[in-house]
Design a protein around this motif. Structure first.
Motif, short mmCIF file in Angstrom:
data_model
loop_
_atom_site.label_atom_id
_atom_site.label_comp_id
_atom_site.label_asym_id
_atom_site.label_seq_id
_atom_site.Cartn_x
_atom_site.Cartn_y
_atom_site.Cartn_z
N VAL A 232 -4.56 5.38 1.89
CA VAL A 232 -3.97 4.42 2.84
C VAL A 232 -4.53 3.02 2.60
O VAL A 232 -3.78 2.04 2.51
N SER A 233 -5.87 2.92 2.43
CA SER A 233 -6.43 1.57 2.26
C SER A 233 -6.01 0.98 0.91
O SER A 233 -6.06 -0.24 0.74
N SER A 234 -5.58 1.83 -0.06
CA SER A 234 -5.22 1.29 -1.37
C SER A 234 -4.01 0.35 -1.29
O SER A 234 -3.89 -0.59 -2.07
N ILE A 235 -3.13 0.59 -0.33
CA ILE A 235 -1.93 -0.25 -0.23
C ILE A 235 -2.25 -1.52 0.57
O ILE A 235 -1.43 -2.41 0.72
N ILE A 236 -3.48 -1.61 1.07
CA ILE A 236 -3.93 -2.84 1.73
C ILE A 236 -4.82 -3.65 0.77
O ILE A 236 -4.57 -4.81 0.50
N GLY A 237 -5.85 -2.98 0.22
CA GLY A 237 -6.79 -3.71 -0.63
C GLY A 237 -6.53 -3.56 -2.12
O GLY A 237 -7.04 -4.35 -2.92
N GLY A 238 -5.79 -2.52 -2.50
CA GLY A 238 -5.47 -2.34 -3.93
C GLY A 238 -6.29 -1.28 -4.64
O GLY A 238 -5.92 -0.83 -5.71
#
Ligand code: HEM
Ligand code: HEM
Length: 249
Positions: A232-238
């Motif tokens: 989930v955080s990958s689509i926010i921070g990369g």
């Protein structure tokens, strides 16, 4: 022209971290920059525009009658609903075109070929995902760093639905606008049996997007929980995390 990876030396977290594996032994993870800024920007602009398109589209198809209590000249709420629909339509279309461009110049995770299972390894992965996540007849499988091959294929199907919705949307818009872009789609109207036919299909596809979003958000949290790699955080921070002892595709 792939974007360069942010530099770890400038005070951000180290590229690897230690965590406990199932047998209590520490496992080393490496941090991988997967979703570049243009992909993340595309994702969230698309998510906001699409949500507003679904809500306003639904209201255009089924207006709330209670709002008609006042005289027509005293209110403009339906005008605002349509205005928001049209603004979001343009944002959504040009954002999508930018993502198509990024499929040719971005990193390997966002490349167009991540959406087509042309390689044997991708076809095998589709079967693995179905056995593991859908049928649950297999416990584990190697996980991809970017989209898994089945997710990539489903995103491709969604992109086709984006194109269909754009064509039918502009076809509906062509009778209300004299600008060149909507006018390019005038010929679609007779092809689909008149305005009511276009409207029917444009409305029906609303439910495709509603279904996609519900399943997609559920799966994002599901993979985040099951894999523990920061989906989930990958689509926010990369960034995503991969076990350092795996090669990582
Ligand atoms: C995925 C995105 C979209 C969704 C979910 C969506 C949904 C809808 C829905 C449900 C309606 C009501 C149809 C009915 O009468 O029952 C509608 C109307 C309409 N949409 Fe979309 N739409 C989308 C994208 C677009 C795009 C890209 C355009 C391009 C300009 C567009 C233009 C229109 C127009 C012109 C109408 C008719 C408005 C009216 O007659 O007042 N839509 N949309
Ligand atoms: C209207 C809402 C949304 C839509 C239409 C949508 C659509 C998409 C699309 C088309 C992609 C592929 C991106 C690309 O490669 O260009 C994607 C990826 C992704 N989305 Fe969404 N999304 C939505 C909301 C969300 C939300 C709320 C979350 C998080 C809770 C989320 C998490 C993700 C993640 C983690 C990925 C990467 C998936 C992977 O590793 O395969 N999305 N989304």
């Amino acid at each position: 022209m792939a974007m360069s990876e942010p530099n770890f030396a400038v005070g951000v977290a180290p590229p690897s971290a230690l965590s406990a594996s199932g047998n209590g032994k520490p496992v080393e993870y490496k941090r991988i920059y997967v979703w570049e800024l243009p992909v993340r920007a595309y994702h969230w602009i698309n998510a906001i525009a699409l949500t507003l398109l679904c809500v306003t589209g639904y209201l255009i198809g089924a207006p709330i009658r209670a709002f008609y209590a006042a005289e027509a000249y005293q209110q403009f709420w339906f005008g605002w609903v349509r205005f928001i629909h049209f603004v979001c339509a343009f944002v959504y279309v040009f954002n999508f075109l930018a993502r198509l461009y990024w499929g040719f110049v971005g990193n390997k995770y966002s490349h167009w070929n991540a959406f087509f299972p042309l390689k044997k390894s991708q076809q095998k992965e589709i079967l693995d995902v179905i056995k593991t996540d859908v049928l649950e007849v297999q416990m584990h499988m190697p996980v991809s760093t970017g989209h898994n091959a089945l997710a990539g294929l489903i995103y491709f199907g969604t992109f086709l639905a984006f194109v269909f919705q754009t064509i039918t949307g502009f076809a509906l818009y062509s009778s209300m606008s004299s600008s060149w872009l909507p006018r390019m789609f005038t010929w679609i109207v007779p092809l689909m049996g008149g305005e009511s036919g276009v409207r029917f299909w444009h409305h029906t596809f609303l439910w495709f997007f509603v279904t996609f979003v519900i399943v997609h958000v559920y799966l994002a949290f599901y993979h985040d929980y099951i894999e523990g790699r920061g989906t989930v955080s990958s689509i926010i921070g990369g960034w995503k995390f991969d076990r350092a002892d795996k090669s990582g595709k």
